[in-house]
Scaffold this motif. Structure first.
Motif, PDB file in Angstrom:
ATOM      1  N   GLY A 149       0.803  -1.218   0.000  1.00 55.31           N
ATOM      2  CA  GLY A 149       0.000   0.000   0.000  1.00 55.31           C
ATOM      3  C   GLY A 149       0.830   1.259   0.000  1.00 55.31           C
ATOM      4  N   PHE A 150       0.551   2.165   0.944  1.00 56.15           N
ATOM      5  CA  PHE A 150       1.237   3.454   1.005  1.00 56.15           C
ATOM      6  C   PHE A 150       2.752   3.296   1.006  1.00 56.15           C
ATOM      7  CE2 PHE A 150       3.383   6.578   3.689  1.00 56.15           C
ATOM      8  CZ  PHE A 150       3.060   7.777   3.054  1.00 56.15           C
ATOM      9  N   ASP A 151       3.259   2.326   1.756  1.00 58.99           N
ATOM     10  CA  ASP A 151       4.708   2.128   1.843  1.00 58.99           C
ATOM     11  C   ASP A 151       5.310   1.815   0.482  1.00 58.99           C
ATOM     12  OD1 ASP A 151       7.152   1.713   3.527  1.00 58.99           O
ATOM     13  OD2 ASP A 151       6.972  -0.313   2.729  1.00 58.99           O
ATOM     14  N   ARG A 184      -7.316   0.314   2.322  1.00 56.78           N
ATOM     15  CA  ARG A 184      -7.655  -0.965   1.702  1.00 56.78           C
ATOM     16  C   ARG A 184      -8.111  -1.954   2.771  1.00 56.78           C
ATOM     17  NH1 ARG A 184      -3.036   0.872  -1.252  1.00 56.78           N
ATOM     18  NH2 ARG A 184      -3.268   0.702  -3.519  1.00 56.78           N
ATOM     19  N   ASP A 185      -8.961  -2.880   2.351  1.00 53.45           N
ATOM     20  CA  ASP A 185      -9.410  -3.951   3.237  1.00 53.45           C
ATOM     21  C   ASP A 185      -8.489  -5.156   3.061  1.00 53.45           C
ATOM     22  OD1 ASP A 185     -11.691  -2.669   4.370  1.00 53.45           O
ATOM     23  OD2 ASP A 185     -12.720  -2.948   2.456  1.00 53.45           O
ATOM     24  N   GLU A 286      -8.550  -7.917  -1.841  1.00 54.54           N
ATOM     25  CA  GLU A 286      -9.393  -8.232  -2.992  1.00 54.54           C
ATOM     26  C   GLU A 286      -8.824  -7.652  -4.285  1.00 54.54           C
ATOM     27  OE1 GLU A 286     -13.441  -7.206  -2.478  1.00 54.54           O
ATOM     28  OE2 GLU A 286     -13.795  -8.626  -0.827  1.00 54.54           O
ATOM     29  N   GLN A 287      -8.226  -6.474  -4.216  1.00 51.64           N
ATOM     30  CA  GLN A 287      -7.637  -5.846  -5.385  1.00 51.64           C
ATOM     31  C   GLN A 287      -6.113  -5.910  -5.291  1.00 51.64           C
ATOM     32  OE1 GLN A 287      -9.506  -4.784  -7.935  1.00 51.64           O
ATOM     33  NE2 GLN A 287     -11.332  -5.405  -6.775  1.00 51.64           N
ATOM     34  N   PRO A 299       5.985  -7.259  -8.161  1.00 52.88           N
ATOM     35  CA  PRO A 299       4.708  -7.098  -8.851  1.00 52.88           C
ATOM     36  C   PRO A 299       3.553  -6.978  -7.855  1.00 52.88           C
ATOM     37  CG  PRO A 299       5.997  -8.863  -9.846  1.00 52.88           C
ATOM     38  CD  PRO A 299       6.711  -8.482  -8.597  1.00 52.88           C
ATOM     39  N   SER A 300       2.569  -6.148  -8.203  1.00 52.83           N
ATOM     40  CA  SER A 300       1.376  -6.029  -7.360  1.00 52.83           C
ATOM     41  C   SER A 300       0.698  -7.389  -7.241  1.00 52.83           C
ATOM     42  CB  SER A 300       0.408  -5.010  -7.954  1.00 52.83           C
ATOM     43  OG  SER A 300       0.982  -3.719  -7.932  1.00 52.83           O
TER      44      SER A 300
END
Length: 319
Positions: A149-151, A184-185, A286-287, A299-300
């Motif tokens: 995420g943010f990091d 994010r969840d 989920e995403q 990679p995400s």
């Protein structure tokens, strides 16, 4: 008996990787009784192959002169061997060196770090292995922190040219551009042990700006996001950090982690830091979410696995 061999794996892109520093490090290694060989990394070969070459040549010591990215690549190859790793921190953040208590900073600090790398005491240090593809891997070595995420967005948006001019403050500049990033969840499972027959971990649902899965908790400017994290305690530390609202929420978080307020600040509730500990962790979203390991982007992914290998490395530390 032949003279033991030390290999220096250097990242030549670092401004501090000068000929003068190289000669100083070589002199320290020779004074410690080593004969010395040098290898350089490239963007296409950031340290793994060089570490393997050193091991195949029978190196008694491998010293990394570079940043956290070079260090993690070399560490991944040395893990499980008896060959010690020396650290000469030349990067921007140098998170691993800070967590190890090594000198970080200007010329004098680098000279002291060179002395420790050559003549310090090998001590066991834990290593993280990170996979974005499930238990089948591939697994990526990580010494200090895997962040989502943010990091990870912060790492992706930090400009290399700016890092060269103002050092770790470039991350602070990039942070300002990512304050509006999404919450994010996540589904987080932290297990207390690894292997067959281990106790199942407890799964929890959480909302966060970023989740850090860490081996160490030191950041520049004295920031301790994970105050109990140590590289040699056999424990994986997890921090789920959530910030609600806008600037007031981030200000609340800053007061919780920045000295001199850290540990004494009365929280407003706009920012929360959930801390968990174990030996392995699974994180799901989920995403697809961005991921970084020791400053290198992966990679995400919607699924992140992290496992701890206690005492996997021998690292030269102050006697």
């Amino acid at each position: 008996m032949s003279t033991p061999l030390a290999y220096v794996v250097a990242n030549p892109s670092k401004p501090a990787a000068t000929g003068t520093l190289r000669r100083h490090l070589e002199a320290e290694l020779q004074a410690a009784g080593y004969r010395v060989r040098h290898l350089r990394t490239t963007p296409q070969s950031p340290g793994t192959q060089q570490a393997r070459q050193a091991l195949d040549a029978g190196a008694a010591l491998v010293v990394v002169a570079g940043g956290d990215g070079t260090l993690r690549c070399v560490a991944g190859e040395l893990a499980g061997t008896s060959t010690p790793l020396g650290v000469l921190p030349l990067g921007t953040a140098n998170l691993t060196a800070r967590a190890l208590g090594l000198p970080v900073g200007g010329r004098r600090a680098r000279q002291r770090a060179a002395q420790v790398a050559a003549s310090g005491t090998p001590q066991p240090v834990d290593l993280l292995q990170v996979s974005t593809c499930g238990p089948g891997g591939p697994w990526h070595p990580c010494l200090t922190v895997a962040g989502t995420g943010f990091d990870a967005d912060l790492v992706a948006s930090t400009q290399a040219a700016l890092k060269g001019r103002i050092g770790w403050l470039a991350y602070a500049v990039a942070a300002l551009g990512n304050l509006g990033g999404p919450r994010r969840d996540f589904q987080l499972t932290v297990s207390p042990a690894v292997g067959a027959g281990s106790t199942p971990g407890q799964t929890e649902q959480l909302r966060a700006r970023t989740v850090l899965l860490a081996n160490g908790g030191h950041l520049p400017a004295g920031i301790r996001l994970l105050p109990h994290a140590r590289l040699d305690d056999g424990t994986l530390d997890v921090a789920a950090i959530d910030v609600r609202g806008s600037l007031l929420g981030w200000a609340d978080l800053a007061c919780q982690v920045l000295p001199p307020h850290a540990g004494r600040y009365r929280r407003s509730g706009l920012a929360t830091v959930r801390l968990r500990q174990g030996r392995e962790a699974a994180l799901r979203c989920e995403q697809p979410v961005p991921v970084q390991v020791d400053g290198d982007l992966l990679p995400s992914t919607t699924s992140l696995l992290v496992r701890l290998e206690p005492g996997a490395l021998q690292v030269m530390r102050p006697a």
